[in-house]
Design a protein around this motif. Structure first.
Motif, PDB file in Angstrom:
ATOM      1  N   GLU A  21       0.812  -1.164   0.080  1.00 50.77           N
ATOM      2  CA  GLU A  21      -0.091  -0.084  -0.022  1.00 50.77           C
ATOM      3  C   GLU A  21       0.984   1.191   0.141  1.00 50.77           C
ATOM      4  OE1 GLU A  21      -3.102  -0.240  -0.517  1.00 50.77           O
ATOM      5  OE2 GLU A  21      -3.269  -2.262  -0.157  1.00 50.77           O
ATOM      6  N   SER A  22       0.591   2.187  -0.416  1.00 52.18           N
ATOM      7  CA  SER A  22       1.111   3.615  -0.738  1.00 52.18           C
ATOM      8  C   SER A  22       1.785   3.977   0.604  1.00 52.18           C
ATOM      9  CB  SER A  22       0.492   4.384  -1.597  1.00 52.18           C
ATOM     10  OG  SER A  22      -0.706   4.941  -0.766  1.00 52.18           O
ATOM     11  N   GLY A  23       0.916   4.156   1.463  1.00 55.84           N
ATOM     12  CA  GLY A  23       1.561   4.449   3.025  1.00 55.84           C
ATOM     13  C   GLY A  23       2.347   3.635   3.731  1.00 55.84           C
ATOM     14  N   GLU A  24       2.447   2.188   3.261  1.00 60.38           N
ATOM     15  CA  GLU A  24       3.307   1.220   3.808  1.00 60.38           C
ATOM     16  C   GLU A  24       4.877   1.651   3.899  1.00 60.38           C
ATOM     17  OE1 GLU A  24       2.655  -2.897   3.886  1.00 60.38           O
ATOM     18  OE2 GLU A  24       1.524  -2.320   2.353  1.00 60.38           O
ATOM     19  N   LEU A  25       5.621   1.051   4.935  1.00 64.59           N
ATOM     20  CA  LEU A  25       6.977   1.385   4.752  1.00 64.59           C
ATOM     21  C   LEU A  25       7.572   0.766   3.694  1.00 64.59           C
ATOM     22  CD1 LEU A  25       8.941   2.399   7.114  1.00 64.59           C
ATOM     23  CD2 LEU A  25       9.388   0.252   7.804  1.00 64.59           C
ATOM     24  N   TYR A  26       8.608   1.572   3.085  1.00 72.38           N
ATOM     25  CA  TYR A  26       9.334   1.019   2.009  1.00 72.38           C
ATOM     26  C   TYR A  26       8.545   0.836   0.725  1.00 72.38           C
ATOM     27  CZ  TYR A  26      12.567  -0.183   5.735  1.00 72.38           C
ATOM     28  OH  TYR A  26      13.309  -0.132   6.746  1.00 72.38           O
ATOM     29  N   ALA A  27       7.364   1.300   0.654  1.00 71.60           N
ATOM     30  CA  ALA A  27       6.555   1.077  -0.626  1.00 71.60           C
ATOM     31  C   ALA A  27       7.267   1.679  -1.729  1.00 71.60           C
ATOM     32  CB  ALA A  27       5.181   1.676  -0.349  1.00 71.60           C
ATOM     33  N   THR A  28       7.625   3.076  -1.643  1.00 67.12           N
ATOM     34  CA  THR A  28       8.091   3.514  -2.834  1.00 67.12           C
ATOM     35  C   THR A  28       9.470   2.873  -3.469  1.00 67.12           C
ATOM     36  OG1 THR A  28       7.399   5.831  -1.939  1.00 67.12           O
ATOM     37  CG2 THR A  28       9.250   5.860  -3.528  1.00 67.12           C
ATOM     38  N   GLN A  29      10.322   2.481  -2.351  1.00 65.93           N
ATOM     39  CA  GLN A  29      11.351   1.615  -2.656  1.00 65.93           C
ATOM     40  C   GLN A  29      11.044   0.391  -3.266  1.00 65.93           C
ATOM     41  OE1 GLN A  29      14.070   1.027   0.546  1.00 65.93           O
ATOM     42  NE2 GLN A  29      15.218  -0.672  -0.422  1.00 65.93           N
ATOM     43  N   GLU A  30      10.201  -0.469  -3.018  1.00 66.07           N
ATOM     44  CA  GLU A  30       9.849  -2.053  -3.130  1.00 66.07           C
ATOM     45  C   GLU A  30       8.850  -2.135  -4.294  1.00 66.07           C
ATOM     46  OE1 GLU A  30      11.616  -4.753  -1.594  1.00 66.07           O
ATOM     47  OE2 GLU A  30      12.657  -2.795  -1.326  1.00 66.07           O
ATOM     48  N   ASN A  31       8.019  -1.208  -4.359  1.00 66.21           N
ATOM     49  CA  ASN A  31       6.739  -1.561  -5.132  1.00 66.21           C
ATOM     50  C   ASN A  31       7.479  -1.607  -6.852  1.00 66.21           C
ATOM     51  OD1 ASN A  31       4.792  -1.629  -3.424  1.00 66.21           O
ATOM     52  ND2 ASN A  31       4.091   0.352  -3.917  1.00 66.21           N
ATOM     53  N   PRO A  32       8.339  -0.793  -7.154  1.00 70.27           N
ATOM     54  CA  PRO A  32       8.641  -0.821  -8.744  1.00 70.27           C
ATOM     55  C   PRO A  32       9.308  -2.526  -8.971  1.00 70.27           C
ATOM     56  CG  PRO A  32       9.518   0.920  -7.954  1.00 70.27           C
ATOM     57  CD  PRO A  32       8.798   0.449  -6.699  1.00 70.27           C
ATOM     58  N   PHE A  33       9.593  -3.173  -7.948  1.00 61.08           N
ATOM     59  CA  PHE A  33      10.006  -4.542  -7.980  1.00 61.08           C
ATOM     60  C   PHE A  33       9.159  -5.636  -7.795  1.00 61.08           C
ATOM     61  CE2 PHE A  33      13.642  -1.596  -7.644  1.00 61.08           C
ATOM     62  CZ  PHE A  33      14.444  -2.062  -8.588  1.00 61.08           C
ATOM     63  N   ALA A  34       7.712  -5.290  -7.121  1.00 63.09           N
ATOM     64  CA  ALA A  34       6.872  -6.005  -6.981  1.00 63.09           C
ATOM     65  C   ALA A  34       6.053  -6.661  -8.360  1.00 63.09           C
ATOM     66  CB  ALA A  34       5.843  -5.600  -6.176  1.00 63.09           C
ATOM     67  N   GLU A  35       5.467  -7.727  -8.307  1.00 64.56           N
ATOM     68  CA  GLU A  35       5.186  -8.448  -9.426  1.00 64.56           C
ATOM     69  C   GLU A  35       4.009  -7.524 -10.033  1.00 64.56           C
ATOM     70  OE1 GLU A  35       6.593 -10.302 -10.508  1.00 64.56           O
ATOM     71  OE2 GLU A  35       7.636 -11.579  -9.051  1.00 64.56           O
ATOM     72  N   PRO A  36       3.981  -7.620 -11.576  1.00 67.27           N
ATOM     73  CA  PRO A  36       4.531  -8.303 -12.256  1.00 67.27           C
ATOM     74  C   PRO A  36       6.068  -8.059 -12.963  1.00 67.27           C
ATOM     75  CG  PRO A  36       3.335  -7.044 -13.726  1.00 67.27           C
ATOM     76  CD  PRO A  36       3.308  -6.454 -12.079  1.00 67.27           C
ATOM     77  N   GLU A  37       6.833  -7.477 -12.161  1.00 65.00           N
ATOM     78  CA  GLU A  37       8.206  -7.031 -12.693  1.00 65.00           C
ATOM     79  C   GLU A  37       9.068  -8.367 -12.711  1.00 65.00           C
ATOM     80  OE1 GLU A  37      11.681  -5.301 -13.347  1.00 65.00           O
ATOM     81  OE2 GLU A  37       9.797  -4.300 -13.344  1.00 65.00           O
ATOM     82  N   LEU A  38       9.318  -9.350 -12.187  1.00 68.31           N
ATOM     83  CA  LEU A  38      10.043 -10.408 -12.426  1.00 68.31           C
ATOM     84  C   LEU A  38       9.383 -11.043 -13.526  1.00 68.31           C
ATOM     85  CD1 LEU A  38      12.318 -12.556 -11.893  1.00 68.31           C
ATOM     86  CD2 LEU A  38      10.779 -13.614 -10.050  1.00 68.31           C
TER      87      LEU A  38
END
Length: 404
Positions: free
Chosen positions: A193-210
């Motif tokens: 979720e946008s307000g979660e810790l590390y969202a900005t850092q991690e979300n671009p690598f969340a699926e379907p990235e891989l």
């Protein structure tokens, strides 16, 4: 609906069905267990030591899922666009009211779990003890003779050949030279979720990235899914299945499995299979124990629930990389592993199954860095495929072609 999955070395014709096929006697026992539920005490499975003589073959059956409908994810509903190919995935979860609380040990007294417990032949489950933890929170090996390893406890000895002959050997390597058995644990990697810790850092690598990366490079993999992650992000699981990856179980909440009771093992496996079935329409015949922690007791339960154990013979240790959810390992340490394996490629007499994770930004970066180089030196295929598995699910109309 019929879906044609295509790739460089693998393709599959998939007919989605609403329930996994199962023998009629299994269904009869299953429904009988529901009828008896109100009048019968809840079952806690037990076994006798004398019942594990190597004279019978452990039965294998797909669990049946009552009151079941497929969750066909909409491509636009509550979508988040971190897909570089423009295919947004729904953020809609499964109906969590129908499941245990994610990331917690499921209730062993639910009627679904009790129904499976009553079908398993506990006479063919070896009487290995439930393991304990030490004061540091690690598995306790005190008093266990790993040189004799009577329970084929992988965590103690890396044993992959069960001591009872009615359970098959684990799949842990590719026997043919030059083959790289690709696997990723712990998915689907959920968007935060946008307000979660590390969202900005991690979300671009969340699926379907891989999955986009694998599709772009025409690669397929075994994906070992945590049921809780599937429940939260079923559209990612469906995307991976549609792409032709081999979907397998990695338990509901990722515990060391030998530390669980028999009933707890059943619960962890059952709810993961159900979540995968609801999200994708298929019932896996493969699983991987978290941390590789498995012995013959756990293997026998998983086998009777329809799954073959898959381990590995090379560990990237990418789970320990410096990232949210990771550890303190520097990227250079993992780079050294990949470099070493590439140098050894020409002298190897057999292939390999490699443990990787879709866990966080660091593990995805590492995969994207090294897989093109691996592909230029190995024949990269799913771990199941290099072991000649062409029917990885209980649904009879889902068949992958042989690669040999």
């Amino acid at each position: 609906m019929q879906i044609l999955l295509t790739g460089m070395v693998l393709s599959a014709t998939v007919q989605l069905v609403c329930a996994a096929p199962a023998p009629s006697n299994f269904l009869s026992d299953f429904f009988d267990s529901f009828k008896r539920e109100e009048s019968t005490e809840v079952t806690t499975p037990s076994i006798s030591q004398e019942s594990t003589a190597n004279t019978a073959f452990a039965p294998q059956t797909s669990p049946f899922f009552p009151d079941f409908e497929l969750a066909m994810s909409s491509p636009t509903e509550e979508a988040v666009r971190y897909d570089t190919q423009g295919k947004a995935l729904s953020r809609k979860s499964l109906d969590l009211k129908k499941y245990p609380e994610p990331w917690t040990l499921p209730d062993i007294y639910s009627p679904q779990v009790q129904a499976v417990i009553k079908v398993i032949d506990w006479n063919l489950v070896p009487d290995a003890p439930v393991r304990t933890f030490n004061g540091e929170g690690s598995i306790n090996f005190d008093g266990y003779d790993s040189s004799k390893d009577k329970d084929c406890w992988w965590s103690a000895s890396n044993c992959v050949s069960p001591k009872v002959d009615y359970i098959p050997d684990d799949l842990y390597t590719c026997s043919r030279k030059g083959e790289w058995g690709l696997t990723f644990d712990d998915g689907p990697f959920n968007v935060r979720e946008s307000g979660e810790l590390y969202a900005t850092q991690e979300n671009p690598f969340a699926e379907p990235e891989l999955y986009n990366f694998l599709e772009k490079n025409n690669l397929k993999s075994n994906l070992f899914y945590i049921g809780s992650n599937v429940a939260y992000y079923p559209a990612a699981a469906k995307r991976a299945f549609d792409d032709g990856h081999y979907i397998c179980s990695h338990t509901w909440s990722h515990p060391p499995m030998t530390t669980l009771t028999n009933a707890e093992v059943v619960a962890e496996l059952y709810w993961t299979l159900r979540a995968i079935k609801e999200a994708t329409g298929i019932t896996p015949r493969c699983w991987r124990p978290p941390q590789g922690d498995v012995d013959d007791r756990v293997r026998a339960i998983a086998w009777q629930m329809g799954m073959h154990t898959i381990l590995w013979d090379k560990d990237t240790e990418d789970w320990a990389l410096q990232a949210p959810g990771g550890g303190s390992l520097s990227p250079s340490q993992v780079d050294k592993k990949f470099s070493k394996w590439l140098r050894e490629a020409k002298s190897q007499t057999h292939g390999t199954i490699v443990l990787q994770h879709e866990l966080n930004s660091a593990t995805i970066r590492m995969a994207e860095k090294w897989l093109p180089k691996i592909k230029s030196n190995f024949k990269v295929v799913p771990a199941s495929a290099c072991n000649d598995v062409t029917q990885p699910y209980w649904e009879q109309d889902v068949v992958y072609p042989a690669i040999h």
